[in-house]
Design an enzyme around this catalytic site. Structure first.
Site, mmCIF file in Angstrom:
data_model
loop_
_atom_site.group_PDB
_atom_site.id
_atom_site.type_symbol
_atom_site.label_atom_id
_atom_site.label_comp_id
_atom_site.label_asym_id
_atom_site.label_seq_id
_atom_site.Cartn_x
_atom_site.Cartn_y
_atom_site.Cartn_z
ATOM 1 N N GLN A 1 0.844 -1.188 0.000
ATOM 2 C CA GLN A 1 0.000 0.000 0.000
ATOM 3 C C GLN A 1 0.881 1.241 0.000
ATOM 4 O O GLN A 1 1.855 1.317 0.760
ATOM 5 C CB GLN A 1 -0.888 0.020 1.247
ATOM 6 C CG GLN A 1 -1.862 1.193 1.251
ATOM 7 C CD GLN A 1 -2.625 1.316 2.555
ATOM 8 O OE1 GLN A 1 -2.026 1.562 3.602
ATOM 9 N NE2 GLN A 1 -3.933 1.161 2.514
ATOM 10 N N TYR B 1 -6.225 10.314 4.530
ATOM 11 C CA TYR B 1 -4.871 10.714 4.117
ATOM 12 C C TYR B 1 -4.956 11.540 2.822
ATOM 13 O O TYR B 1 -6.051 11.777 2.291
ATOM 14 C CB TYR B 1 -3.977 9.477 3.974
ATOM 15 C CG TYR B 1 -3.824 8.748 5.300
ATOM 16 C CD1 TYR B 1 -3.204 9.372 6.383
ATOM 17 C CD2 TYR B 1 -4.358 7.475 5.493
ATOM 18 C CE1 TYR B 1 -3.091 8.736 7.611
ATOM 19 C CE2 TYR B 1 -4.245 6.832 6.718
ATOM 20 C CZ TYR B 1 -3.610 7.459 7.777
ATOM 21 O OH TYR B 1 -3.504 6.845 8.996
ATOM 22 N N GLY C 1 -7.707 -8.374 9.307
ATOM 23 C CA GLY C 1 -6.506 -7.749 9.847
ATOM 24 C C GLY C 1 -6.156 -8.277 11.216
ATOM 25 O O GLY C 1 -5.369 -9.223 11.375
ATOM 26 N N ARG C 2 -6.778 -7.687 12.248
ATOM 27 C CA ARG C 2 -6.385 -8.026 13.619
ATOM 28 C C ARG C 2 -6.508 -9.516 13.910
ATOM 29 O O ARG C 2 -5.682 -10.075 14.645
ATOM 30 C CB ARG C 2 -7.232 -7.212 14.603
ATOM 31 C CG ARG C 2 -6.821 -5.753 14.663
ATOM 32 C CD ARG C 2 -7.851 -4.911 15.356
ATOM 33 N NE ARG C 2 -9.093 -4.847 14.593
ATOM 34 C CZ ARG C 2 -10.196 -4.233 15.004
ATOM 35 N NH1 ARG C 2 -10.229 -3.650 16.186
ATOM 36 N NH2 ARG C 2 -11.280 -4.205 14.246
ATOM 37 N N CYS D 1 -8.805 -13.043 18.139
ATOM 38 C CA CYS D 1 -8.623 -11.614 18.435
ATOM 39 C C CYS D 1 -9.715 -11.193 19.411
ATOM 40 O O CYS D 1 -10.899 -11.470 19.182
ATOM 41 C CB CYS D 1 -8.732 -10.799 17.147
ATOM 42 S SG CYS D 1 -8.812 -9.011 17.436
ATOM 43 N N CYS E 1 0.618 -7.523 20.335
ATOM 44 C CA CYS E 1 -0.662 -8.228 20.344
ATOM 45 C C CYS E 1 -0.775 -8.995 21.646
ATOM 46 O O CYS E 1 0.158 -9.703 22.039
ATOM 47 C CB CYS E 1 -0.754 -9.183 19.150
ATOM 48 S SG CYS E 1 -2.267 -10.172 19.160
#
Ligand SMILES: Cc1cc2nc3c(=O)[nH]c(=O)nc-3n(C[C@H](O)[C@H](O)[C@H](O)COP(=O)(O)O)c2cc1C
Length: 393
Positions: free
Chosen positions: A119, A194, A339-340, A363, A381
């Site tokens: 990205q 952004y 993701g997480r 998670c 984490c």
């Protein structure tokens, strides 16, 4: 049973192909074939070296997710311009000196069975002058309501046409570097408030020239970047665009606005749309907490999918392959970013595929990974023992 990467899968595969047939259906993003529909979304970890080069820790982090069965991994965000170094250990791609490290990173991810992606970001007004050491630039000189609270000297200036040309070239040059380093998919970050999101949104773009006003004008810089990449690289790489389907601010972008925007991006070269939500002024929506519930943005992704020809990826508190299967099989999205939950257990995909869902370390959405909020120096984490803080606090 042998999969596409030549690795032997255990017999559990047969069982779980029946349970997650949509997740384990292959898909093409541009000319890039993915072995399944699970994506790891861009995650700034602060694991790069202080000079922005790729570190061993960064490689280990992504290798674990690739080895765990994820189909497409977005590394980064990697910053395209030297005036936007918003963290001390950000991945950088603003100079050719970053190519060797990136080549190693993308090569390792591919060797471990996933498609490597990156990205690309410019932080725009959502940074601190005190950290970047440079002027903050934005389409309009409107301070970020969040970041401006943290620095008395916070100052943002409206970009000149020369700034716009420079940033356009920075995104295109960064993409060429990523392609030289062997990346297969590049993602242009047009989400989360952004710089490019700031251009697209009437909330943050009050320009009166060709880059402000109408939706065509607000999208112009992004379209020039997409067309510039295509003219330099043809279809050598696939291009994803990440957007905030709903900015959750007054005068911000809403899902229906994308009816006009998505076809413009597609005509300019977009191969995949990655639908997230929120900007810094609605920070709690970018990384949704447990109070918002599971899969809160599926309705937004499903609406944007109606406007899109290219594959659409959904994200946000999608914590299991059963949730992913339900989303894809009902046509709400073509891909699912986790993701997480993959940070908590990088083997989530393979364990689920093998029918070992009960072995997945879940998670708990404790917020510990949000190091930029907690003041920790890098991402931790509380579930994954290999990503604990050094002193196991
Ligand atoms: C520590 C952390 C860093 C993140 N960094 C980025 C980033 O650099 N770019 C981006 O587009 N999203 C970033 N995100 C947002 C994630 O990509 C994702 O959209 C979000 O975590 C919701 O997905 P999840 O519920 O599966 O975690 C980040 C999230 C976290 C927790």
């Amino acid at each position: 049973m042998e999969n596409k990467t030549g690795m032997i899968k255990d017999i559990g595969t047969i069982n779980e192909i029946n349970n997650y047939p949509s997740v384990f259906d292959t898909i093409d993003i541009g000319k890039v074939n993915l072995k399944n529909r699970i994506v790891f979304p861009a995650f700034h970890t602060n694991y790069a070296n202080p000079d922005g080069t790729v570190s061993d820790k960064l490689i280990d982090f992504y290798n674990a997710i690739a080895q765990g069965g994820c189909g497409l991994i977005f590394t980064g965000a990697a910053v395209v311009s030297s005036d936007s170094i918003a963290f001390d250990r950000l991945m950088r791609i603003d100079d050719d000196c970053y190519i060797p490290g990136l080549t190693k990173l993308f090569g390792e991810i591919e060797k471990n069975g996933a498609v490597p992606a990156v990205q690309l970001i410019h932080y725009g007004r959502q940074a601190l002058n005190a950290v970047t050491g440079c002027d903050l630039i934005a389409p309009s000189a409107i301070p970020c309501p969040l970041m401006s609270q943290f620095d008395l000297n916070y100052h943002v200036r409206e970009m000149t046409l020369a700034d716009i040309e420079r940033v356009r070239n920075d995104f295109i040059d960064a993409t060429v570097r990523a392609a030289d380093a062997g990346v297969k998919v590049v993602e242009i970050h047009v989400a989360h408030g952004y710089l490019l999101n700031e251009f697209l949104s009437p909330y943050s773009n009050h320009r009166k020239d060709d880059y402000g006003g109408s939706v065509e004008n607000r999208a112009r810089l992004i379209i020039e970047i997409l067309e510039g990449i295509r003219s330099k690289l043809g279809s050598k790489i696939a291009i994803s665009v990440r957007v905030s389907g709903d900015e959750y601010v007054d005068d911000g972008l809403k899902p229906s606005d994308y009816k006009e925007i998505i076809p413009m991006f597609e005509r300019a070269g977009m191969d995949m749309l990655n639908v997230s939500a929120g900007v810094y002024a609605s920070m709690e929506m970018i990384i949704p907490g447990p109070d918002i519930g599971e899969t809160p943005y599926i309705g937004i992704a499903a609406e944007l999918k109606q406007y899109a020809i290219v594959p659409v990826c959904a994200v946000g508190s999608i914590l299991s392959l059963s949730a992913a299967e339900a989303i894809i099989s009902t046509g709400k999205a073509d891909l699912v970013a986790i993701g997480r939950a993959q940070v908590a257990d990088p083997k989530l995909v393979d364990k689920s595929l093998a029918g070992r869902e009960d072995d997945v370390a879940k998670c708990i959405q404790c917020g510990k990974c949000l190091f930029f909020n907690t003041g920790d120096p890098e991402m931790y984490c509380s579930v994954n023992p290999s990503l604990k803080p050094p002193k196991n606090e």
